[in-house]
Design a protein around this motif. Sequence first.
Motif, PDB file in Angstrom:
ATOM      1  N   LEU A  24      -6.101  75.080  -7.747  1.00  0.00           N
ATOM      2  CA  LEU A  24      -5.789  73.674  -7.443  1.00  0.00           C
ATOM      3  C   LEU A  24      -6.777  72.698  -8.068  1.00  0.00           C
ATOM      4  N   LYS A  35      -9.864  64.558  -6.536  1.00  0.00           N
ATOM      5  CA  LYS A  35      -9.488  65.282  -5.322  1.00  0.00           C
ATOM      6  C   LYS A  35      -9.784  64.508  -4.044  1.00  0.00           C
ATOM      7  N   ILE A  40      -3.145  67.961  -0.785  1.00  0.00           N
ATOM      8  CA  ILE A  40      -2.205  68.865  -1.469  1.00  0.00           C
ATOM      9  C   ILE A  40      -1.577  69.825  -0.473  1.00  0.00           C
ATOM     10  N   VAL A  42       0.868  73.244  -0.466  1.00  0.00           N
ATOM     11  CA  VAL A  42       1.462  74.316  -1.278  1.00  0.00           C
ATOM     12  C   VAL A  42       2.429  75.086  -0.391  1.00  0.00           C
ATOM     13  N   TYR A  52      -9.626  74.544  -2.576  1.00  0.00           N
ATOM     14  CA  TYR A  52      -8.909  74.308  -3.843  1.00  0.00           C
ATOM     15  C   TYR A  52      -9.247  75.330  -4.929  1.00  0.00           C
ATOM     16  N   LEU A  57      -2.241  79.248  -8.160  1.00  0.00           N
ATOM     17  CA  LEU A  57      -0.804  78.979  -8.091  1.00  0.00           C
ATOM     18  C   LEU A  57       0.007  80.094  -8.742  1.00  0.00           C
ATOM     19  N   VAL A  63       4.494  72.613  -4.998  1.00  0.00           N
ATOM     20  CA  VAL A  63       3.245  71.877  -4.784  1.00  0.00           C
ATOM     21  C   VAL A  63       3.555  70.392  -4.579  1.00  0.00           C
TER      22      VAL A  63
END
Lengths: 72, 241
Positions: A24, A35, A40, A42, A52, A57, A63
């Motif tokens: 991330l 950030k 975020i 997911v 993160y 991913l 996302v």
Amino acid sequence: MNNLNVAKIQLNGSPYEINIETNLNQLLNKLRIKKTKVAIEVNGAIVEKNKYPKVILNKGDKVEIVHFIGGG
Amino acid sequence: MQDVFTIANKNFKSRLIVGTGKYKDFKETADAVKASDADIVTVAVRRVNISDKNQPLLMDYLDPKSITYLPNTAGCYTSEDALRTRRLGDKKTLYPNMIETIKSTEILVKEGFEVMVYCTDDPILSKKLEDTGACAIMPLAAPIGSGIGIQNRTNITLIKEQSTVPVIVDAGVGTASDATIAMELGCDGVLVNTAIAEAKNPVLMAESMKHAVLAGRKAFKAERMKKRKYGCSSSPQENLI
């Protein structure tokens, strides 16, 4: 031919290609998003900021990068 | 004596909460918030625009370290369903769908969120929300954005009387006197957005709302005089010339 080094994810509702093994932090860096200004999610679960770098991913991940805007 | 406003064990100085929507720009938003003296602002959570990331951000104008952000879709991160239902309501009147609101409150409370719930001015449903674990009850004074003031003082009073959590009038305030009335009825706070943002001079209206809430609160604490049907002289009747 499929490129084995890329994976397709859903980013804020649209298809988006990332390099495999992207975490991330790397995604935010690539998008040039700070950030501290976003949250975020997911696959429906919010990710804490300190996690993160650990969240890698995968293909098909959904996302959502959100932030606060003016609202009543 | 300090009159502290406590929600979910957090203390606030101001009983006025302001929304951050509908302003001309973030500068005006920030100026109005400052003039209002509010400690809490409501905000919306939306997707970041990936293709245009250079847009100004609300957080650059209102520092979340010095002011409390109250997301108006609170808890949306971990409960997609709750997020969707929070947005449910009648499209024309924007009345909250109370059945869905109660369901989402239940989910969010179970997930550990402190939920301040926007609701209709129905005493039974307000009680249900409190029993479900809401940390504040936020009945509407009138349809959101209508600016027509408190339509049912009786209901707002009943809700306040029965609640052990703070009652904050949310939606429908149009001008300063509406906010004062809400506070005079004994409400713990008032949430205002459109009345400030859509005033010709939003910053001045924000300052006016600050005073309106303070005035109403003081009047409530002072306990107003009894109403009389007939006139009653304020000067002594004895020793007239």
